[in-house]
Design a protein around this motif. Structure first.
Motif, PDB file in Angstrom:
ATOM      1  N   GLN A  22       7.968  49.394 -28.615  1.00  0.00           N
ATOM      2  CA  GLN A  22       8.036  50.254 -27.433  1.00  0.00           C
ATOM      3  C   GLN A  22       9.348  51.036 -27.436  1.00  0.00           C
ATOM      4  OE1 GLN A  22       5.575  50.680 -25.065  1.00  0.00           O
ATOM      5  NE2 GLN A  22       4.396  49.527 -26.571  1.00  0.00           N
ATOM      6  N   PRO A  23       9.327  52.286 -27.965  1.00  0.00           N
ATOM      7  CA  PRO A  23      10.578  53.039 -28.069  1.00  0.00           C
ATOM      8  C   PRO A  23      11.237  53.348 -26.729  1.00  0.00           C
ATOM      9  CG  PRO A  23       8.697  54.375 -28.744  1.00  0.00           C
ATOM     10  CD  PRO A  23       8.192  52.986 -28.504  1.00  0.00           C
ATOM     11  N   TRP A  24      10.515  53.273 -25.635  1.00  0.00           N
ATOM     12  CA  TRP A  24      11.136  53.579 -24.344  1.00  0.00           C
ATOM     13  C   TRP A  24      12.239  52.591 -24.004  1.00  0.00           C
ATOM     14  CZ3 TRP A  24      10.766  50.226 -20.150  1.00  0.00           C
ATOM     15  CH2 TRP A  24       9.792  49.218 -20.239  1.00  0.00           C
ATOM     16  N   PHE A  25      12.219  51.382 -24.553  1.00  0.00           N
ATOM     17  CA  PHE A  25      13.357  50.494 -24.333  1.00  0.00           C
ATOM     18  C   PHE A  25      13.887  49.872 -25.624  1.00  0.00           C
ATOM     19  CE2 PHE A  25      10.064  47.203 -24.128  1.00  0.00           C
ATOM     20  CZ  PHE A  25      10.679  46.070 -24.629  1.00  0.00           C
ATOM     21  N   MET A  26      13.182  50.017 -26.741  1.00  0.00           N
ATOM     22  CA  MET A  26      13.625  49.447 -28.011  1.00  0.00           C
ATOM     23  C   MET A  26      14.350  50.457 -28.899  1.00  0.00           C
ATOM     24  SD  MET A  26      10.479  47.072 -29.186  1.00  0.00           S
ATOM     25  CE  MET A  26       9.760  45.881 -28.097  1.00  0.00           C
ATOM     26  N   GLY A  27      14.411  51.715 -28.470  1.00  0.00           N
ATOM     27  CA  GLY A  27      15.111  52.729 -29.248  1.00  0.00           C
ATOM     28  C   GLY A  27      14.667  52.736 -30.695  1.00  0.00           C
ATOM     29  N   GLU A  28      15.623  52.807 -31.604  1.00  0.00           N
ATOM     30  CA  GLU A  28      15.316  52.873 -33.028  1.00  0.00           C
ATOM     31  C   GLU A  28      15.002  51.515 -33.648  1.00  0.00           C
ATOM     32  OE1 GLU A  28      18.210  55.186 -35.201  1.00  0.00           O
ATOM     33  OE2 GLU A  28      18.072  56.825 -33.759  1.00  0.00           O
ATOM     34  N   LEU A  29      15.006  50.445 -32.852  1.00  0.00           N
ATOM     35  CA  LEU A  29      14.516  49.166 -33.353  1.00  0.00           C
ATOM     36  C   LEU A  29      12.993  49.135 -33.354  1.00  0.00           C
ATOM     37  CD1 LEU A  29      16.897  46.488 -31.756  1.00  0.00           C
ATOM     38  CD2 LEU A  29      16.804  47.234 -34.141  1.00  0.00           C
ATOM     39  N   ALA A  30      12.365  50.011 -32.587  1.00  0.00           N
ATOM     40  CA  ALA A  30      10.905  50.071 -32.529  1.00  0.00           C
ATOM     41  C   ALA A  30      10.346  50.634 -33.828  1.00  0.00           C
ATOM     42  CB  ALA A  30      10.462  50.940 -31.351  1.00  0.00           C
ATOM     43  N   GLY A  31       9.097  50.325 -34.069  1.00  0.00           N
ATOM     44  CA  GLY A  31       8.410  50.909 -35.210  1.00  0.00           C
ATOM     45  C   GLY A  31       8.375  50.039 -36.448  1.00  0.00           C
ATOM     46  N   ARG A  32       9.012  48.889 -36.411  1.00  0.00           N
ATOM     47  CA  ARG A  32       9.012  47.975 -37.558  1.00  0.00           C
ATOM     48  C   ARG A  32       8.485  46.606 -37.165  1.00  0.00           C
ATOM     49  NH1 ARG A  32      13.921  48.905 -41.398  1.00  0.00           N
ATOM     50  NH2 ARG A  32      13.567  46.690 -41.610  1.00  0.00           N
ATOM     51  N   GLY A  33       7.703  46.574 -36.101  1.00  0.00           N
ATOM     52  CA  GLY A  33       7.165  45.304 -35.646  1.00  0.00           C
ATOM     53  C   GLY A  33       8.061  44.559 -34.683  1.00  0.00           C
ATOM     54  N   ALA A  34       9.064  45.241 -34.137  1.00  0.00           N
ATOM     55  CA  ALA A  34       9.945  44.604 -33.163  1.00  0.00           C
ATOM     56  C   ALA A  34       9.151  44.258 -31.906  1.00  0.00           C
ATOM     57  CB  ALA A  34      11.113  45.514 -32.819  1.00  0.00           C
ATOM     58  N   ALA A  35       9.568  43.207 -31.247  1.00  0.00           N
ATOM     59  CA  ALA A  35       8.934  42.785 -30.004  1.00  0.00           C
ATOM     60  C   ALA A  35      10.025  42.551 -28.979  1.00  0.00           C
ATOM     61  CB  ALA A  35       8.124  41.516 -30.216  1.00  0.00           C
ATOM     62  N   GLY A  36       9.665  42.718 -27.719  1.00  0.00           N
ATOM     63  CA  GLY A  36      10.666  42.514 -26.690  1.00  0.00           C
ATOM     64  C   GLY A  36      10.083  42.427 -25.307  1.00  0.00           C
ATOM     65  N   HIS A  37      10.968  42.254 -24.368  1.00  0.00           N
ATOM     66  CA  HIS A  37      10.575  42.117 -22.971  1.00  0.00           C
ATOM     67  C   HIS A  37      11.704  42.646 -22.103  1.00  0.00           C
ATOM     68  CE1 HIS A  37       7.993  40.526 -19.865  1.00  0.00           C
ATOM     69  NE2 HIS A  37       9.019  39.911 -19.313  1.00  0.00           N
ATOM     70  N   THR A  38      11.341  43.277 -21.010  1.00  0.00           N
ATOM     71  CA  THR A  38      12.335  43.780 -20.068  1.00  0.00           C
ATOM     72  C   THR A  38      12.312  42.938 -18.798  1.00  0.00           C
ATOM     73  OG1 THR A  38      10.760  45.336 -19.105  1.00  0.00           O
ATOM     74  CG2 THR A  38      12.145  46.142 -20.897  1.00  0.00           C
ATOM     75  N   GLY A  39      13.417  42.991 -18.078  1.00  0.00           N
ATOM     76  CA  GLY A  39      13.510  42.286 -16.811  1.00  0.00           C
ATOM     77  C   GLY A  39      13.698  43.263 -15.663  1.00  0.00           C
ATOM     78  N   PHE A  40      13.447  42.809 -14.488  1.00  0.00           N
ATOM     79  CA  PHE A  40      13.494  43.635 -13.287  1.00  0.00           C
ATOM     80  C   PHE A  40      14.870  44.257 -13.054  1.00  0.00           C
ATOM     81  CE2 PHE A  40      14.555  43.736  -8.724  1.00  0.00           C
ATOM     82  CZ  PHE A  40      13.690  44.731  -8.315  1.00  0.00           C
TER      83      PHE A  40
END
Length: 86
Positions: A22-40
């Protein structure tokens, strides 16, 4: 701390609430199978298994007053880490 099987289950889509690439919060880490989660409050976690890296951002956008959501700082931090790793 987690077994390889647990990690795979957590980070593979749909992945127990984790979002993938998700490039909207993963920036350039996105696109290689990165995974993440955001908090409130502005926090985020990004795990980039391809690079063996992770980013934990602890922030607050609700104290002392709540402001409109902005993921630019999250994406900027992730992009800075991606560029530092090459």
């Amino acid at each position: 701390m987690l077994s390889a099987e647990s990690t795979e289950l957590m980070l593979t889509a749909p992945g127990l609430g984790f979002e993938v690439d998700q490039p909207w919060f993963m920036g350039e880490l996105a696109g290689r199978g990165a995974a993440g989660h955001t908090g409130f409050t502005g926090t985020s976690l990004v795990v980039d298994r391809a690079r063996g890296a992770y980013l934990v951002l602890l922030a607050t956008t609700v104290h002392p007053r709540r402001r409109p959501g902005d993921s630019a700082p999250r994406a900027a931090a992730a992009t800075a880490l991606a560029r530092a790793l090459g």
